[in-house]
Motif scaffolding. Sequence first.
Motif, short mmCIF file in Angstrom:
data_model
loop_
_atom_site.label_atom_id
_atom_site.label_comp_id
_atom_site.label_asym_id
_atom_site.label_seq_id
_atom_site.Cartn_x
_atom_site.Cartn_y
_atom_site.Cartn_z
N ASN A 251 11.31 -6.28 -6.48
CA ASN A 251 11.02 -7.68 -6.79
C ASN A 251 10.14 -8.35 -5.76
OD1 ASN A 251 12.58 -7.92 -9.23
ND2 ASN A 251 14.41 -7.80 -7.95
N PHE A 252 9.69 -7.59 -4.75
CA PHE A 252 8.94 -8.21 -3.66
C PHE A 252 7.44 -8.35 -3.93
CE2 PHE A 252 6.54 -7.86 0.33
CZ PHE A 252 7.00 -8.99 0.98
N PRO A 253 6.73 -7.30 -4.34
CA PRO A 253 5.26 -7.40 -4.42
C PRO A 253 4.75 -8.10 -5.66
CG PRO A 253 5.93 -5.22 -5.09
CD PRO A 253 7.18 -5.93 -4.67
N THR A 254 3.54 -8.63 -5.54
CA THR A 254 2.79 -9.10 -6.72
C THR A 254 1.71 -8.08 -7.10
OG1 THR A 254 1.27 -10.34 -5.29
CG2 THR A 254 3.17 -11.53 -6.18
N TYR A 255 1.37 -7.21 -6.14
CA TYR A 255 0.40 -6.14 -6.38
C TYR A 255 0.86 -4.87 -5.67
CZ TYR A 255 -2.86 -9.85 -7.78
OH TYR A 255 -3.46 -10.92 -8.41
N ILE A 256 0.49 -3.72 -6.23
CA ILE A 256 0.70 -2.45 -5.55
C ILE A 256 -0.61 -1.66 -5.62
CG2 ILE A 256 3.17 -2.34 -6.03
CD1 ILE A 256 2.55 -0.30 -8.25
N ALA A 257 -0.80 -0.75 -4.68
CA ALA A 257 -2.03 0.04 -4.62
C ALA A 257 -1.70 1.43 -4.10
CB ALA A 257 -3.06 -0.63 -3.72
N VAL B 76 7.53 4.89 -9.29
CA VAL B 76 6.06 4.84 -9.27
C VAL B 76 5.54 5.46 -7.98
CG1 VAL B 76 4.04 3.32 -9.21
CG2 VAL B 76 5.93 2.83 -10.78
N ALA B 77 6.14 5.05 -6.84
CA ALA B 77 5.70 5.59 -5.55
C ALA B 77 5.94 7.09 -5.49
CB ALA B 77 6.45 4.89 -4.43
N LEU B 78 7.07 7.55 -6.00
CA LEU B 78 7.37 8.98 -5.99
C LEU B 78 6.36 9.75 -6.84
CD1 LEU B 78 9.44 11.01 -4.87
CD2 LEU B 78 10.72 10.73 -7.01
N GLN B 79 5.98 9.18 -7.98
CA GLN B 79 4.99 9.82 -8.83
C GLN B 79 3.65 9.92 -8.12
OE1 GLN B 79 5.15 11.35 -11.74
NE2 GLN B 79 2.95 11.75 -11.73
N TRP B 80 3.25 8.84 -7.47
CA TRP B 80 1.97 8.86 -6.75
C TRP B 80 1.98 9.88 -5.61
CZ3 TRP B 80 1.03 2.85 -6.41
CH2 TRP B 80 0.41 2.43 -7.60
N LEU B 81 3.10 9.96 -4.90
CA LEU B 81 3.20 10.92 -3.79
C LEU B 81 3.20 12.36 -4.31
CD1 LEU B 81 5.84 9.07 -1.62
CD2 LEU B 81 3.41 9.31 -1.14
N THR B 82 3.82 12.57 -5.45
CA THR B 82 3.79 13.90 -6.08
C THR B 82 2.37 14.28 -6.44
OG1 THR B 82 6.03 13.59 -6.96
CG2 THR B 82 4.68 15.30 -7.98
N GLU B 83 1.61 13.33 -6.99
CA GLU B 83 0.21 13.59 -7.32
C GLU B 83 -0.61 13.90 -6.07
OE1 GLU B 83 -1.17 10.21 -9.47
OE2 GLU B 83 0.25 10.49 -11.12
N ASP B 84 -0.30 13.18 -4.96
CA ASP B 84 -0.99 13.44 -3.70
C ASP B 84 -0.77 14.87 -3.24
OD1 ASP B 84 -1.82 10.82 -3.69
OD2 ASP B 84 -0.38 10.15 -2.19
N ARG B 85 0.46 15.34 -3.35
CA ARG B 85 0.78 16.70 -2.90
C ARG B 85 0.08 17.73 -3.77
NH1 ARG B 85 6.98 18.17 -2.73
NH2 ARG B 85 6.68 17.93 -4.98
N GLU B 86 0.08 17.51 -5.09
CA GLU B 86 -0.59 18.45 -5.98
C GLU B 86 -2.09 18.46 -5.73
OE1 GLU B 86 0.93 20.63 -7.90
OE2 GLU B 86 2.76 19.82 -7.00
N TYR B 87 -2.65 17.30 -5.46
CA TYR B 87 -4.08 17.20 -5.16
C TYR B 87 -4.41 17.99 -3.90
CZ TYR B 87 -8.61 15.02 -4.13
OH TYR B 87 -9.94 14.79 -3.85
N ARG B 88 -3.56 17.84 -2.87
CA ARG B 88 -3.80 18.56 -1.63
C ARG B 88 -3.66 20.06 -1.82
NH1 ARG B 88 -0.22 20.15 1.99
NH2 ARG B 88 1.38 18.70 1.29
N LEU C 161 0.85 -1.18 0.00
CA LEU C 161 0.00 0.00 0.00
C LEU C 161 0.89 1.24 0.00
CD1 LEU C 161 -2.61 -0.97 2.77
CD2 LEU C 161 -2.92 -1.11 0.27
N CYS C 162 0.76 2.06 -1.03
CA CYS C 162 1.52 3.30 -1.12
C CYS C 162 0.60 4.49 -0.86
CB CYS C 162 2.13 3.46 -2.52
SG CYS C 162 3.16 2.08 -3.05
N LEU D 184 4.03 7.06 -15.81
CA LEU D 184 4.65 5.95 -15.10
C LEU D 184 5.61 5.16 -15.97
CD1 LEU D 184 1.70 4.47 -13.02
CD2 LEU D 184 3.52 5.97 -12.24
N PRO D 185 6.74 4.72 -15.41
CA PRO D 185 7.63 3.80 -16.13
C PRO D 185 7.06 2.39 -16.05
CG PRO D 185 8.48 4.23 -13.95
CD PRO D 185 7.24 5.07 -14.09
#
Length: 305
Positions: free
Chosen positions: A212-218, A259-271, A43-44, A248-249
């Motif tokens: 290489n750890f997850p099979t899913y991300i959210a 990917v996580a950095l992109q999502w967090l950047t979107e979170d900040r812009e949304y806020r 969970l990101c 996303l790459p």
Amino acid sequence: MSNPSNPRPDISVKQLTYSHTPDAPPSLRNISIHLPPGSRTILCGANGAGKSTLLQILAGKRLVTAEGADVRIKGKDVFRDSPPGVTFLGTEWALNSAVRSDIEVSHFLDSVGAVNGYNTERRDHLLDILDVDLSWRMHQISDGERRRVQLCMGLMAAWDVLLLDEVTVDLDVLVRDDLLTFLKKDSIARGATILCKNSPPDATHIFDGLGNFPTYIAHMRFGEFVTEPIPWPLTSSSSVPAETAATLPYAAPSSLYRVALQWLTEDREYRRELEKQGKKTRGARNNALVPSDSETFYKKYDYSH
């Protein structure tokens, strides 16, 4: 997200809305996820996204009373018919006074094992992986060493579903990598399921080595899923919002950090967009009164000049 080939997911949440107090706004809104056996999901999301709350609810640590909500692990209601084989490891453990008492690690682990049961071969393997000294005394060791003891204690008994709330942050890089390798192999060998949270205090430190750890991300934001659990690594056909997909790459396990950095950047812009509407204000406030009452008080009694 669901798995049509398996009619009963290990983790199933439907229409979950949750508030910490009756008069507070929801911390989780209409959450629905279905994770298959053997999956490993990360969970990101930024701090306050609701990740810890979701994990605590799945562990049965927070009672949900909202009508229509259904929270199940291994097909059993987590509140009314608690399923066996569920392990939750959270950060609050290290704050418990009991784990800071003058007790030898070997005695501490034995006392836990006597209650929960464990395989001695598995325990010894974890002691090696986590580099734990059985002669340590709990009140004398560092937070990182205490975290290793917690992980050894929590993982000694084989689990079917493992809920991890950022418990690897205190570990050094080598121990964390060895632990993640063990958890991945264990998940694959036994078809066991892992759901874990990672947050952004130091994104490089947290996501480094996780590709290489997850099979899913959210991706969670303000109590909702922006992107429900999707298979990892991503492909051009992955179900992500259109505005996110363009940036996303794809198909590179080492790009989880990006990917996580992109999502967090979107979170900040949304806020920040919400801030323009007078909502979710953080940081310095241009119209704040300066000096504040506290500044005035301390200046009055400042004798350094």
